[in-house]
Design an enzyme around this catalytic site. Structure first.
Site, short mmCIF file in Angstrom:
data_model
loop_
_atom_site.label_atom_id
_atom_site.label_comp_id
_atom_site.label_asym_id
_atom_site.label_seq_id
_atom_site.Cartn_x
_atom_site.Cartn_y
_atom_site.Cartn_z
N ARG A 1 -7.72 13.59 -9.31
CA ARG A 1 -7.73 12.41 -10.83
C ARG A 1 -9.01 11.92 -10.40
O ARG A 1 -9.25 11.57 -9.99
CB ARG A 1 -6.29 11.80 -10.38
CG ARG A 1 -6.14 10.12 -11.11
CD ARG A 1 -4.90 10.17 -11.44
NE ARG A 1 -4.72 10.53 -12.29
CZ ARG A 1 -2.89 10.04 -12.61
NH1 ARG A 1 -2.49 10.27 -11.22
NH2 ARG A 1 -2.06 10.35 -13.74
N GLY B 1 7.04 -2.86 -0.22
CA GLY B 1 5.83 -2.35 1.41
C GLY B 1 5.62 -1.19 0.12
O GLY B 1 6.43 -0.64 -0.98
N GLU C 1 -3.80 7.82 -3.75
CA GLU C 1 -4.45 7.03 -3.87
C GLU C 1 -4.15 5.64 -4.75
O GLU C 1 -4.48 4.96 -5.08
CB GLU C 1 -5.78 7.84 -5.02
CG GLU C 1 -7.26 6.79 -5.06
CD GLU C 1 -8.21 7.37 -5.25
OE1 GLU C 1 -9.49 7.03 -6.41
OE2 GLU C 1 -7.87 8.52 -5.56
N ARG C 2 -2.96 6.13 -5.60
CA ARG C 2 -1.94 5.46 -6.52
C ARG C 2 -1.88 4.26 -5.77
O ARG C 2 -1.87 3.00 -5.27
CB ARG C 2 -1.50 5.62 -6.98
CG ARG C 2 -2.15 6.10 -8.41
CD ARG C 2 -0.76 7.04 -9.24
NE ARG C 2 -0.13 5.87 -10.01
CZ ARG C 2 0.72 5.27 -9.94
NH1 ARG C 2 1.52 6.20 -9.17
NH2 ARG C 2 0.97 4.17 -10.72
N ARG C 3 -1.24 4.46 -4.39
CA ARG C 3 -0.77 3.32 -3.25
C ARG C 3 -1.58 2.84 -2.58
O ARG C 3 -1.64 1.58 -2.17
CB ARG C 3 0.27 4.41 -2.27
CG ARG C 3 1.92 4.53 -3.22
CD ARG C 3 2.39 6.28 -1.87
NE ARG C 3 1.71 6.97 -2.89
CZ ARG C 3 2.16 8.86 -1.92
NH1 ARG C 3 1.99 8.00 -0.86
NH2 ARG C 3 0.88 8.96 -2.56
N GLU D 1 -1.63 18.85 -4.19
CA GLU D 1 -0.45 18.04 -3.75
C GLU D 1 -0.50 17.39 -5.35
O GLU D 1 0.67 17.49 -5.81
CB GLU D 1 -0.99 17.09 -3.01
CG GLU D 1 0.32 16.21 -2.95
CD GLU D 1 0.06 14.66 -3.15
OE1 GLU D 1 0.68 13.55 -2.33
OE2 GLU D 1 -1.44 14.14 -2.57
N ASN D 2 -1.58 17.56 -5.98
CA ASN D 2 -2.32 16.61 -6.96
C ASN D 2 -1.74 17.57 -8.01
O ASN D 2 -1.41 16.87 -9.39
CB ASN D 2 -3.91 16.18 -7.55
CG ASN D 2 -3.51 14.32 -6.59
OD1 ASN D 2 -3.48 13.60 -7.21
ND2 ASN D 2 -4.35 14.74 -5.58
#
Length: 300
Positions: A56, A75, A96-98, A129-130
């Site tokens: 991505r 959290g 990566e977004r987290r 996974e992506n």
């Protein structure tokens, strides 16, 4: 609640272990490696680098801010996954977004699963996974498939088995990479669908691809309308034939019927775009030909 506290304590304990240079864990065979794998560890965000294998390349800013707001309140609910690079250094495998959202709200640590993997395994884990995510655009998926094929050296058949997708589905995504880069960007930005892209692939001339692409944007063409446009472009003769047939059925229908009734045989009329045409009168024998001749001359 006690269970959650115990889990956090375990994470802190492992964090301390990872910061001990005398017990640096580099492989699955090292001492204490079994304590690490499969557990959640609190890692410093500053010790984690972004995965260069991440398929991505674009992140929706509004969506990222929404996630950041959620993380600020609740959290990080789902830990990220990293792989160990060196002492005190890690690389993102997934999440990566987290990771980005946590940095956005100023967190110093983040819960993570640590994997010990080489570059190839890391690439495969990140890509697979992506690919399973629902919010990837068609080009991101296609690029992920291509990287798995090129860099992990998988065939389309092997890739199909690995990710649980039909081979034909994989092939359809890969074909999108043959589109002009401008059209690929349009797909990534959501200006046209995968259906539009699959239709445009049938145009060999890149310039013609772009011309149809512009028409899709200007006229908000559906996939079906785009398919018709591409068929007419690739088969201009068939399009003219279809138009001529429609013109005959509308303009000459009555005349054809009268001719057929008068001559006692089914006649055929073909008309060109310019208005000229041809009248065909079939006959079954010499006697039938003479009969038709007399009818045309008015001798019968």
């Amino acid at each position: 609640m006690a269970k959650a506290t115990k889990k956090q304590a375990l994470g802190r304990g492992l964090s301390a272990l990872l910061k001990d240079p005398d017990n640096d864990i580099k492989s699955a065979e090292d001492k204490n490696a079994d304590k690490l794998v499969g557990h959640i560890v609190e890692l410093d965000l500053s010790s984690i680098e972004v995965n260069p294998f991440q398929p991505r390349t674009s992140f929706n800013e509004d969506s990222l801010k929404e996630l950041a707001s959620s993380i600020k309140e609740l959290g990080v609910i789902q830990p990220i996954t990293v792989r160990k690079l060196d002492f005190g250094k890690y690389q993102l495998v997934s999440g990566e977004r987290r990771f980005r959202a946590s940095k956005l709200v100023g967190l110093e640590t983040i819960p993570a699963y640590i994997r010990i993997a080489n570059d190839q395994e890391s690439l495969e884990m990140a890509l697979v996974e992506n690919i399973q995510r629902q919010d990837l655009d068609p080009i991101e998926i296609a690029l992920s498939y291509q990287r798995l094929i090129d860099e992990i050296q998988l065939t389309q058949e092997q890739l199909s088995e690995r990710i649980g997708k039909n081979r034909s589905t994989i092939a359809n995504y890969l074909r999108l990479l043959k589109l002009d880069p401008i059209i690929q960007t349009g797909m990534r930005d959501g200006f046209l669908s995968m259906g539009h892209g699959r239709t445009l692939i049938n145009i060999d001339d890149p310039q013609k691809q772009l011309e149809i692409y512009e028409k899709i944007l200007q006229k908000s063409l559906s996939v079906r309308e785009t398919e018709k446009l591409v068929r007419e472009l690739n088969n201009p003769g068939q399009a003219s034939k279809s138009e001529a047939k429609t013109s005959v059925s509308q303009t000459y229908k009555k005349g054809i019927k009268e001719f057929s009734q008068y001559l006692g045989t089914k006649v055929d009329v073909k008309v060109t775009k310019k208005g000229s045409g041809k009248l065909t009168i079939p006959f079954s024998s010499e006697e039938d030909f003479i009969r038709l001749q007399k009818l045309i001359k008015g001798e019968e």
